[in-house]
Design a protein around this motif. Structure first.
Motif, short mmCIF file in Angstrom:
data_model
loop_
_atom_site.label_atom_id
_atom_site.label_comp_id
_atom_site.label_asym_id
_atom_site.label_seq_id
_atom_site.Cartn_x
_atom_site.Cartn_y
_atom_site.Cartn_z
N ASP A 178 0.59 -1.42 0.13
CA ASP A 178 -0.03 0.01 -0.04
C ASP A 178 0.80 1.39 0.17
O ASP A 178 0.55 2.25 -0.66
CB ASP A 178 -0.87 0.10 1.28
N ALA A 179 2.01 1.24 0.87
CA ALA A 179 2.94 2.46 0.85
C ALA A 179 3.36 2.69 -0.33
O ALA A 179 3.84 3.85 -0.97
CB ALA A 179 3.96 2.16 1.78
N ARG A 180 3.91 1.49 -1.34
CA ARG A 180 4.44 1.60 -2.58
C ARG A 180 3.48 2.49 -3.36
O ARG A 180 3.51 3.25 -4.18
CB ARG A 180 4.81 0.50 -3.06
N GLN A 218 1.35 7.08 -6.53
CA GLN A 218 0.20 8.01 -7.03
C GLN A 218 0.74 9.51 -6.33
O GLN A 218 0.41 10.31 -7.27
CB GLN A 218 -0.94 7.54 -6.04
N ALA A 219 1.26 9.55 -5.34
CA ALA A 219 1.89 10.82 -5.10
C ALA A 219 2.63 11.25 -5.86
O ALA A 219 2.58 12.44 -6.68
CB ALA A 219 2.54 10.79 -3.66
N GLY A 220 3.45 10.54 -6.58
CA GLY A 220 4.69 10.84 -7.61
C GLY A 220 3.84 11.36 -8.97
O GLY A 220 4.14 12.29 -9.44
N GLU A 240 3.86 15.01 -10.45
CA GLU A 240 4.38 15.27 -11.97
C GLU A 240 3.18 16.12 -12.67
O GLU A 240 3.20 16.99 -13.59
CB GLU A 240 4.58 13.90 -12.62
N ALA A 241 1.77 15.68 -12.32
CA ALA A 241 0.67 16.42 -13.01
C ALA A 241 0.63 17.80 -12.57
O ALA A 241 0.69 19.00 -13.50
CB ALA A 241 -0.64 15.77 -12.82
N ILE A 242 0.95 18.26 -11.53
CA ILE A 242 1.03 19.62 -10.81
C ILE A 242 2.00 20.40 -11.72
O ILE A 242 1.97 21.53 -12.02
CB ILE A 242 0.98 19.49 -9.20
N LEU A 243 3.30 19.64 -11.61
CA LEU A 243 4.25 20.28 -12.47
C LEU A 243 4.06 20.59 -13.66
O LEU A 243 4.39 21.62 -14.27
CB LEU A 243 5.77 19.46 -11.94
#
Length: 143
Positions: A61-63, A68-70, A74-77
């Motif tokens: 789950d952590a991976r 997902q956070a990555g 990337e989408a925000i950047l």
């Protein structure tokens, strides 16, 4: 589970102090302990497997959360990079508008000042011409 007699047997001495007695074999305490603790360890094995499974699931789950956070990062950047050009253009337009407004204000002020100077010169010119002519006439009247 060990009975009370077996439990108490663990505390019996192997022999009495003093002269050697007929050959008596001491109780196998290690085997007794292992037999007594075997059901406890068997119950703990299931709990240990459950803990291991939970830990593996938590790592998985952590991976996934990290992935997902990555992706969100990337989408925000990417969005920020795509908006950068538009934001710069807007900022440049605002700055140019301010500069043009200041330039127009300075130019208007300069025109007003030049007009005022021209008006003063026009209003003073007849008097200055008259004075100049008076001096010229005075020079011609001298012997």
């Amino acid at each position: 589970m060990a009975r009370l007699r077996e439990f108490a047997g663990r505390f019996r001495p192997a022999g009495v102090p003093g002269a050697a007695a007929p050959a008596a074999v001491p109780a196998d305490r290690r085997a007794c302990r292992e037999a007594e603790l075997e059901p406890v360890f068997a119950a703990l094995a299931k709990t240990a497997r459950t803990c291991s499974d939970l830990r593996e699931q938590a790592e998985k789950d952590a991976r996934e959360l990290k992935r997902q956070a990555g992706e969100r990062c990337e989408a925000i950047l990417a969005d920020a990079r795509s908006r950068t050009a538009a934001e710069r253009a807007d900022a440049l337009a605002v700055a140019q508008g301010r500069v043009l407004a200041e330039h127009k204000a300075l130019l208007d002020e300069a025109r007003r000042t030049a007009h005022d100077i021209g008006e003063r010169a026009r209003s003073r010119l007849p008097h200055l011409v008259e004075r100049a002519l008076d001096r010229i006439r005075a020079l011609g009247a001298e012997p």
